[in-house]
Design an enzyme around this catalytic site. Structure first.
Site, PDB file in Angstrom:
ATOM      1  N   LYS A 110     -30.996   6.429  28.098  1.00 61.12           N
ATOM      2  CA  LYS A 110     -31.175   5.456  27.011  1.00 61.12           C
ATOM      3  C   LYS A 110     -32.073   5.995  25.906  1.00 61.12           C
ATOM      4  O   LYS A 110     -31.789   5.782  24.728  1.00 61.12           O
ATOM      5  CB  LYS A 110     -31.728   4.140  27.560  1.00 61.12           C
ATOM      6  CG  LYS A 110     -30.666   3.362  28.345  1.00 61.12           C
ATOM      7  CD  LYS A 110     -31.208   2.060  28.876  1.00 61.12           C
ATOM      8  CE  LYS A 110     -30.114   1.279  29.590  1.00 61.12           C
ATOM      9  NZ  LYS A 110     -30.635   0.086  30.264  1.00 61.12           N
ATOM     10  N   LYS A 189     -14.721   5.861  29.039  1.00 59.85           N
ATOM     11  CA  LYS A 189     -14.997   4.555  29.639  1.00 59.85           C
ATOM     12  C   LYS A 189     -15.236   3.528  28.516  1.00 59.85           C
ATOM     13  O   LYS A 189     -15.943   3.813  27.557  1.00 59.85           O
ATOM     14  CB  LYS A 189     -16.259   4.672  30.510  1.00 59.85           C
ATOM     15  CG  LYS A 189     -16.765   3.344  31.050  1.00 59.85           C
ATOM     16  CD  LYS A 189     -18.102   3.533  31.740  1.00 59.85           C
ATOM     17  CE  LYS A 189     -19.095   2.491  31.386  1.00 59.85           C
ATOM     18  NZ  LYS A 189     -19.452   1.357  31.829  1.00 59.85           N
ATOM     19  N   LYS A 192     -19.813  -0.905  25.355  1.00 61.97           N
ATOM     20  CA  LYS A 192     -20.388  -1.386  24.093  1.00 61.97           C
ATOM     21  C   LYS A 192     -21.039  -0.243  23.346  1.00 61.97           C
ATOM     22  O   LYS A 192     -20.967  -0.152  22.132  1.00 61.97           O
ATOM     23  CB  LYS A 192     -21.470  -2.446  24.380  1.00 61.97           C
ATOM     24  CG  LYS A 192     -20.924  -3.819  24.622  1.00 61.97           C
ATOM     25  CD  LYS A 192     -21.983  -4.720  25.244  1.00 61.97           C
ATOM     26  CE  LYS A 192     -21.773  -4.868  26.721  1.00 61.97           C
ATOM     27  NZ  LYS A 192     -22.914  -5.228  27.531  1.00 61.97           N
TER      28      LYS A 192
HETATM   29  P1  ADP Z   1     -21.438  -1.572  28.625  1.00 58.51           P
HETATM   30  O1  ADP Z   1     -21.169  -0.171  29.121  1.00 58.51           O
HETATM   31  O2  ADP Z   1     -20.327  -2.062  27.758  1.00 58.51           O
HETATM   32  O3  ADP Z   1     -22.802  -1.708  27.953  1.00 58.51           O
HETATM   33  P2  ADP Z   1     -22.714  -2.846  30.836  1.00 58.51           P
HETATM   34  O4  ADP Z   1     -23.425  -1.579  31.183  1.00 58.51           O
HETATM   35  O5  ADP Z   1     -23.497  -3.977  30.232  1.00 58.51           O
HETATM   36  O6  ADP Z   1     -21.461  -2.510  29.898  1.00 58.51           O
HETATM   37  O7  ADP Z   1     -21.967  -3.358  32.130  1.00 58.51           O
HETATM   38  C1  ADP Z   1     -21.942  -4.659  32.599  1.00 58.51           C
HETATM   39  C2  ADP Z   1     -21.027  -4.696  33.804  1.00 58.51           C
HETATM   40  O8  ADP Z   1     -19.665  -4.419  33.426  1.00 58.51           O
HETATM   41  C3  ADP Z   1     -21.402  -3.658  34.869  1.00 58.51           C
HETATM   42  O9  ADP Z   1     -21.294  -4.242  36.149  1.00 58.51           O
HETATM   43  C4  ADP Z   1     -20.371  -2.561  34.687  1.00 58.51           C
HETATM   44  O10 ADP Z   1     -20.069  -1.907  35.891  1.00 58.51           O
HETATM   45  C5  ADP Z   1     -19.139  -3.306  34.164  1.00 58.51           C
HETATM   46  N1  ADP Z   1     -18.368  -2.441  33.254  1.00 58.51           N
HETATM   47  C6  ADP Z   1     -18.745  -2.034  32.036  1.00 58.51           C
HETATM   48  N2  ADP Z   1     -17.801  -1.249  31.436  1.00 58.51           N
HETATM   49  C7  ADP Z   1     -16.785  -1.154  32.329  1.00 58.51           C
HETATM   50  C8  ADP Z   1     -15.497  -0.479  32.315  1.00 58.51           C
HETATM   51  N3  ADP Z   1     -15.090   0.228  31.268  1.00 58.51           N
HETATM   52  N4  ADP Z   1     -14.711  -0.607  33.413  1.00 58.51           N
HETATM   53  C9  ADP Z   1     -15.120  -1.329  34.473  1.00 58.51           C
HETATM   54  N5  ADP Z   1     -16.312  -1.981  34.544  1.00 58.51           N
HETATM   55  C10 ADP Z   1     -17.142  -1.907  33.497  1.00 58.51           C
END
Ligand code: ADP
Ligand code: TRP
Length: 321
Positions: A110, A189, A192
């Site tokens: 981060k 992947k 956000k």
């Molecule tokens: P981001 O990567 O968009 O910031 P987060 O880290 O806030 O998402 O993830 C929140 C939840 O959503 C977690 O449990 C994560 O495993 C799931 N998640 C996020 N992106 C994906 C993805 N592309 N495929 C499957 N699960 C995801």
């Protein structure tokens, strides 16, 4: 089984969050005791705009409810509404070795991405451990990126139990490798932080624009293609009905798959898939007071559990005289 998980209100929820986290959480309500919450204290490490954090928290809660989380069958609340978690965080901080936190890669990742290197960001895993241990959760479904944080929570729980006597349940991570990692518009992947998402709740026009932006190759239509290597197909297959998916699979393998047509179809399928949720969401948006009331009631239930654990912790460590 007591299942617990939280999501940060740090941006629009997307179909990756839906498949990876929200859908399995909602499904687990039927058989398990479910604790679900919006982790606004964690989001404060990266969102430092009061209006954005407050609106994001209400929006994430609204989306979760719209997608089918039933507040009568689970405990659903906002993390900061249970202040006991911050007291437990301090107690746990006092037994957490610095080295344990120094090894965490999420802090390094981060800060490398430009998030300010604050004490809160460094101590993030201790707050997460407190989240889990305060409710004596047995299982915690998370994405792969959170695996290390679960190990930290277990280490802290063992250290506490060893030092002060058996107090905390050791939580098990649930990392479902079979669950698809949803690819983003560019094939990485969906996340956000990569700006490659398809948010769940977009206006029809904006949704179409996003789907049209899915990156595909320039193989001519009639030429056979490997569907599993196609980013569009990998998103399409999560939502398409099985018979239609088989047909489209055939078009890829034998030639004739037209990306433009598949994208239009995917737009419609997504629109239909979330129709009911969108209608429920519109109702909640028209009455945000009802969402606040659900969260308030959830916090009362969560606090009961939290207060009981904290009482025990206070006794164990000598904060009761
Ligand atoms: P981001 O990567 O968009 O910031 P987060 O880290 O806030 O998402 O993830 C929140 C939840 O959503 C977690 O449990 C994560 O495993 C799931 N998640 C996020 N992106 C994906 C993805 N592309 N495929 C499957 N699960 C995801
Ligand atoms: N750190 C998690 C994430 O970014 C969110 C989170 C905070 C969490 N507290 C939790 C997840 C407790 C599970 C359990 O995805």
């Amino acid at each position: 089984m007591r299942i617990l998980s939280g999501i940060q209100p740090s941006g629009q929820l997307h179909i990756g969050n839906y498949f990876g986290m929200m859908k399995p959480m909602i499904a687990s309500m039927a058989e398990h005791e479910l604790y679900a919450f919006i982790v606004d204290l964690h989001a404060l490490t990266s969102v430092q705009d009061a209006q954005r954090l407050a609106a994001g928290t209400l929006e994430a809660a609204t989306d979760f409810l719209a997608l089918g989380l039933d507040p009568e069958r689970c405990i659903f609340w906002v993390q900061s509404d249970v202040p006991e978690v911050t007291e437990l965080t301090w107690v746990l901080s006092c037994i957490t070795p610095m080295g344990l936190l120094e090894r965490c890669h999420s802090y390094k990742d981060k800060t490398a991405k430009g998030i300010a290197a604050s004490h809160g960001l460094f101590a993030y895993p201790v707050l997460m451990a407190a989240d889990i241990l305060l409710y004596q959760a047995q299982r915690v479904p998370v994405g792969k990126d959170q695996k290390q944080h679960l190990e930290v929570a277990r280490d802290i729980a063992s250290k506490f139990n060893g030092t002060f006597g058996e107090t905390f349940v050791l939580p098990e991570p649930v990392i479902d490798d079979k669950l698809a990692t949803v690819p983003g518009l560019d094939g990485q992947k969906m996340s956000k932080s990569y700006g490659n998402t398809i948010p769940i709740f977009l206006e029809a026009k904006a949704l179409k624009k996003r789907v049209m932006a899915i990156v595909t190759d320039s193989t001519p239509v009639e030429q056979p293609k490997d569907p599993e290597k196609c980013n569009l197909y990998n998103i399409y297959k999560l939502f398409a009905p099985p018979e239609r998916l088989a047909e489209v699979h055939g078009l890829y393998v034998n030639g004739g798959a037209m990306y433009g047509k598949i994208k239009l179809e995917l737009t419609e399928i997504l629109w239909e898939h979330f129709r009911q949720a969108r209608e429920r969401r519109d109702q909640f948006l028209a009455d945000p007071g009802s969402v606040r009331e659900i969260l308030r009631r959830g916090a009362v239930k969560a606090r009961e559990k939290a207060a009981a654990t904290l009482e025990l912790v206070r006794q164990r460590v000598g904060l009761k005289y």
